[in-house]
Design a protein around this motif. Structure first.
Motif, PDB file in Angstrom:
ATOM      1  N   THR A 142      52.398  99.212  21.590  1.00 48.21           N
ATOM      2  CA  THR A 142      53.696  98.529  21.549  1.00 48.21           C
ATOM      3  C   THR A 142      53.639  97.069  21.969  1.00 48.21           C
ATOM      4  O   THR A 142      54.681  96.416  22.024  1.00 48.21           O
ATOM      5  CB  THR A 142      54.720  99.254  22.448  1.00 48.21           C
ATOM      6  N   GLU A 143      52.448  96.549  22.285  1.00 50.11           N
ATOM      7  CA  GLU A 143      52.373  95.179  22.767  1.00 50.11           C
ATOM      8  C   GLU A 143      50.970  94.608  22.609  1.00 50.11           C
ATOM      9  O   GLU A 143      50.003  95.326  22.339  1.00 50.11           O
ATOM     10  CB  GLU A 143      52.782  95.110  24.240  1.00 50.11           C
ATOM     11  N   LEU A 144      50.872  93.293  22.795  1.00 44.67           N
ATOM     12  CA  LEU A 144      49.608  92.593  22.921  1.00 44.67           C
ATOM     13  C   LEU A 144      49.438  92.158  24.367  1.00 44.67           C
ATOM     14  O   LEU A 144      50.420  91.852  25.052  1.00 44.67           O
ATOM     15  CB  LEU A 144      49.575  91.358  22.009  1.00 44.67           C
ATOM     16  N   ALA A 145      48.202  92.112  24.826  1.00 40.76           N
ATOM     17  CA  ALA A 145      47.923  91.697  26.199  1.00 40.76           C
ATOM     18  C   ALA A 145      46.722  90.763  26.202  1.00 40.76           C
ATOM     19  O   ALA A 145      45.752  90.990  25.468  1.00 40.76           O
ATOM     20  CB  ALA A 145      47.654  92.894  27.094  1.00 40.76           C
ATOM     21  N   ILE A 146      46.791  89.704  27.019  1.00 44.53           N
ATOM     22  CA  ILE A 146      45.668  88.808  27.244  1.00 44.53           C
ATOM     23  C   ILE A 146      45.031  89.196  28.574  1.00 44.53           C
ATOM     24  O   ILE A 146      45.715  89.313  29.598  1.00 44.53           O
ATOM     25  CB  ILE A 146      46.104  87.331  27.291  1.00 44.53           C
ATOM     26  N   LEU A 147      43.719  89.417  28.562  1.00 46.67           N
ATOM     27  CA  LEU A 147      42.995  89.890  29.731  1.00 46.67           C
ATOM     28  C   LEU A 147      41.947  88.877  30.154  1.00 46.67           C
ATOM     29  O   LEU A 147      41.325  88.229  29.304  1.00 46.67           O
ATOM     30  CB  LEU A 147      42.298  91.218  29.426  1.00 46.67           C
ATOM     31  N   SER A 148      41.730  88.751  31.452  1.00 44.77           N
ATOM     32  CA  SER A 148      40.599  87.993  31.957  1.00 44.77           C
ATOM     33  C   SER A 148      39.434  88.953  32.156  1.00 44.77           C
ATOM     34  O   SER A 148      39.630  90.162  32.331  1.00 44.77           O
ATOM     35  CB  SER A 148      40.930  87.293  33.271  1.00 44.77           C
ATOM     36  N   SER A 149      38.216  88.426  32.173  1.00 47.20           N
ATOM     37  CA  SER A 149      37.049  89.282  32.388  1.00 47.20           C
ATOM     38  C   SER A 149      36.976  89.786  33.837  1.00 47.20           C
ATOM     39  O   SER A 149      36.152  90.646  34.141  1.00 47.20           O
ATOM     40  CB  SER A 149      35.769  88.530  32.033  1.00 47.20           C
ATOM     41  N   ALA A 150      37.854  89.273  34.696  1.00 42.01           N
ATOM     42  CA  ALA A 150      37.960  89.791  36.062  1.00 42.01           C
ATOM     43  C   ALA A 150      38.885  90.997  36.146  1.00 42.01           C
ATOM     44  O   ALA A 150      39.094  91.551  37.227  1.00 42.01           O
ATOM     45  CB  ALA A 150      38.452  88.697  37.003  1.00 42.01           C
ATOM     46  N   GLY A 151      39.463  91.401  35.007  1.00 42.42           N
ATOM     47  CA  GLY A 151      40.315  92.580  34.969  1.00 42.42           C
ATOM     48  C   GLY A 151      41.792  92.311  35.109  1.00 42.42           C
ATOM     49  O   GLY A 151      42.579  93.259  35.154  1.00 42.42           O
ATOM     50  N   VAL A 153      45.545  91.133  33.896  1.00 42.89           N
ATOM     51  CA  VAL A 153      46.383  90.994  32.704  1.00 42.89           C
ATOM     52  C   VAL A 153      47.133  89.681  32.839  1.00 42.89           C
ATOM     53  O   VAL A 153      47.999  89.537  33.708  1.00 42.89           O
ATOM     54  CB  VAL A 153      47.353  92.182  32.556  1.00 42.89           C
ATOM     55  N   LEU A 154      46.803  88.708  32.001  1.00 45.76           N
ATOM     56  CA  LEU A 154      47.348  87.353  32.141  1.00 45.76           C
ATOM     57  C   LEU A 154      48.682  87.183  31.431  1.00 45.76           C
ATOM     58  O   LEU A 154      49.564  86.475  31.915  1.00 45.76           O
ATOM     59  CB  LEU A 154      46.337  86.342  31.588  1.00 45.76           C
ATOM     60  N   HIS A 155      48.814  87.798  30.276  1.00 44.42           N
ATOM     61  CA  HIS A 155      50.048  87.662  29.485  1.00 44.42           C
ATOM     62  C   HIS A 155      50.280  88.965  28.730  1.00 44.42           C
ATOM     63  O   HIS A 155      49.330  89.669  28.372  1.00 44.42           O
ATOM     64  CB  HIS A 155      49.946  86.518  28.460  1.00 44.42           C
ATOM     65  N   ARG A 156      51.536  89.267  28.466  1.00 42.82           N
ATOM     66  CA  ARG A 156      51.925  90.385  27.617  1.00 42.82           C
ATOM     67  C   ARG A 156      53.021  89.917  26.672  1.00 42.82           C
ATOM     68  O   ARG A 156      53.807  89.029  27.021  1.00 42.82           O
ATOM     69  CB  ARG A 156      52.438  91.566  28.440  1.00 42.82           C
ATOM     70  N   ALA A 157      53.087  90.520  25.503  1.00 43.19           N
ATOM     71  CA  ALA A 157      54.162  90.243  24.559  1.00 43.19           C
ATOM     72  C   ALA A 157      54.461  91.513  23.779  1.00 43.19           C
ATOM     73  O   ALA A 157      53.529  92.230  23.381  1.00 43.19           O
ATOM     74  CB  ALA A 157      53.779  89.117  23.599  1.00 43.19           C
ATOM     75  N   PRO A 158      55.740  91.829  23.561  1.00 47.51           N
ATOM     76  CA  PRO A 158      56.107  93.078  22.885  1.00 47.51           C
ATOM     77  C   PRO A 158      55.889  92.993  21.372  1.00 47.51           C
ATOM     78  O   PRO A 158      56.841  93.020  20.582  1.00 47.51           O
ATOM     79  CB  PRO A 158      57.587  93.243  23.246  1.00 47.51           C
ATOM     80  N   ILE A 159      54.646  92.893  20.975  1.00 44.55           N
ATOM     81  CA  ILE A 159      54.274  92.797  19.562  1.00 44.55           C
ATOM     82  C   ILE A 159      53.317  93.949  19.258  1.00 44.55           C
ATOM     83  O   ILE A 159      52.206  93.995  19.783  1.00 44.55           O
ATOM     84  CB  ILE A 159      53.598  91.454  19.247  1.00 44.55           C
ATOM     85  N   ALA A 160      53.750  94.887  18.447  1.00 44.99           N
ATOM     86  CA  ALA A 160      52.903  96.017  18.077  1.00 44.99           C
ATOM     87  C   ALA A 160      51.954  95.581  16.961  1.00 44.99           C
ATOM     88  O   ALA A 160      52.387  95.076  15.928  1.00 44.99           O
ATOM     89  CB  ALA A 160      53.760  97.191  17.626  1.00 44.99           C
ATOM     90  N   ALA A 161      50.663  95.766  17.190  1.00 46.74           N
ATOM     91  CA  ALA A 161      49.664  95.362  16.208  1.00 46.74           C
ATOM     92  C   ALA A 161      48.584  96.433  16.114  1.00 46.74           C
ATOM     93  O   ALA A 161      48.253  97.084  17.107  1.00 46.74           O
ATOM     94  CB  ALA A 161      49.038  94.023  16.581  1.00 46.74           C
ATOM     95  N   THR A 162      48.026  96.600  14.927  1.00 48.03           N
ATOM     96  CA  THR A 162      46.960  97.584  14.729  1.00 48.03           C
ATOM     97  C   THR A 162      45.579  96.954  14.780  1.00 48.03           C
ATOM     98  O   THR A 162      44.591  97.663  14.956  1.00 48.03           O
ATOM     99  CB  THR A 162      47.134  98.295  13.378  1.00 48.03           C
ATOM    100  N   ASP A 163      45.497  95.634  14.654  1.00 50.00           N
ATOM    101  CA  ASP A 163      44.204  94.953  14.735  1.00 50.00           C
ATOM    102  C   ASP A 163      44.450  93.509  15.154  1.00 50.00           C
ATOM    103  O   ASP A 163      45.550  92.959  14.950  1.00 50.00           O
ATOM    104  CB  ASP A 163      43.481  94.999  13.387  1.00 50.00           C
ATOM    105  N   VAL A 164      43.433  92.883  15.751  1.00 49.66           N
ATOM    106  CA  VAL A 164      43.525  91.483  16.160  1.00 49.66           C
ATOM    107  C   VAL A 164      42.203  90.795  15.893  1.00 49.66           C
ATOM    108  O   VAL A 164      41.136  91.418  15.925  1.00 49.66           O
ATOM    109  CB  VAL A 164      43.880  91.325  17.668  1.00 49.66           C
TER     110      VAL A 164
END
Length: 208
Positions: A142-151, A153-164
């Motif tokens: 139900t969303e996209l998330a931006i992650l840092s390699s430190a674990g 979650v930097l950003h979230r957006a309610p955009i459902a996607a099947t691939d990126v």
């Protein structure tokens, strides 16, 4: 074939054969194919590694396989820390592996067999892609998330996607209405309409 990836140097195409649990390498200069390279049961995702090789997620074997096209007979796998790995992506400093069973993304340093950090997502990621700055974008139900390699979650957006996929610092997310183009903090959102149903999206490689 279930997934494709082009090597960092543009010399090789890796083709995942899910039913066989293997990967076929195609030399793009001559377009010749190797014999299938066994990886593991449930091979489902592949990513290009910075050094020119590939990492393959084997969901039913709970492993990730590393393949060097220059030495395909020396491919090897390692067990991941959480079950059912179903997506992989590589930055210059980390290999990100999504676990469907644990709804996490694990970050492995070069040569590491244990994750240096883990991001708890609350829902399983269906796709991953690497961003500049050792960050990753994860597609969730139900969303996209931006992650840092430190674990983190930097950003979230309610955009459902099947691939990126990522091109520079722009994210291309495959949604029901087409491909949504986003900034690396998930702002923006120009929509590129697609007339036919699509199951995957990839960024064009310069010169390919």
């Amino acid at each position: 074939p279930s997934q494709l990836a082009v090597s960092a140097d543009g010399a090789w195409l890796a083709v995942v054969n899910s039913l066989e649990g293997s990967v076929t390498l195609i030399a793009l200069d001559a377009f010749t194919a190797s014999a299938p390279i066994p990886t593991g049961e449930g091979a489902c995702a592949v990513t290009a590694m910075p050094g020119g090789g590939f990492a393959v997620a084997n969901a039913f074997a709970d492993t990730v396989s590393l393949i060097d096209p220059r030495q395909p007979d020396r491919a090897f796998g390692f067990s991941v820390a959480a079950r059912v790995p179903n997506a992989v992506a590589a930055s210059s400093a980390h290999l990100a592996v999504a676990s469907r069973a644990a709804a996490t993304v694990m970050f492995y340093p070069p040569g590491g067999r244990e994750p240096s950090a883990t991001a708890e997502l609350g829902a399983p990621a269906t796709a991953l892609a690497a961003l500049p700055g050792d960050r990753f974008v994860a597609a969730l139900p139900t969303e996209l998330a931006i992650l840092s390699s430190a674990g983190a979650v930097l950003h979230r957006a309610p955009i459902a996607a099947t691939d990126v996929t990522v091109s520079g610092d722009r994210i291309h997310a495959l949604t029901e209405g087409g491909v949504r183009v986003l900034n690396d903090d998930l702002t923006g959102g120009d929509l590129l309409a697609i007339d036919e149903p699509a199951s995957a999206v990839a960024a064009a490689r310069a010169g390919f």
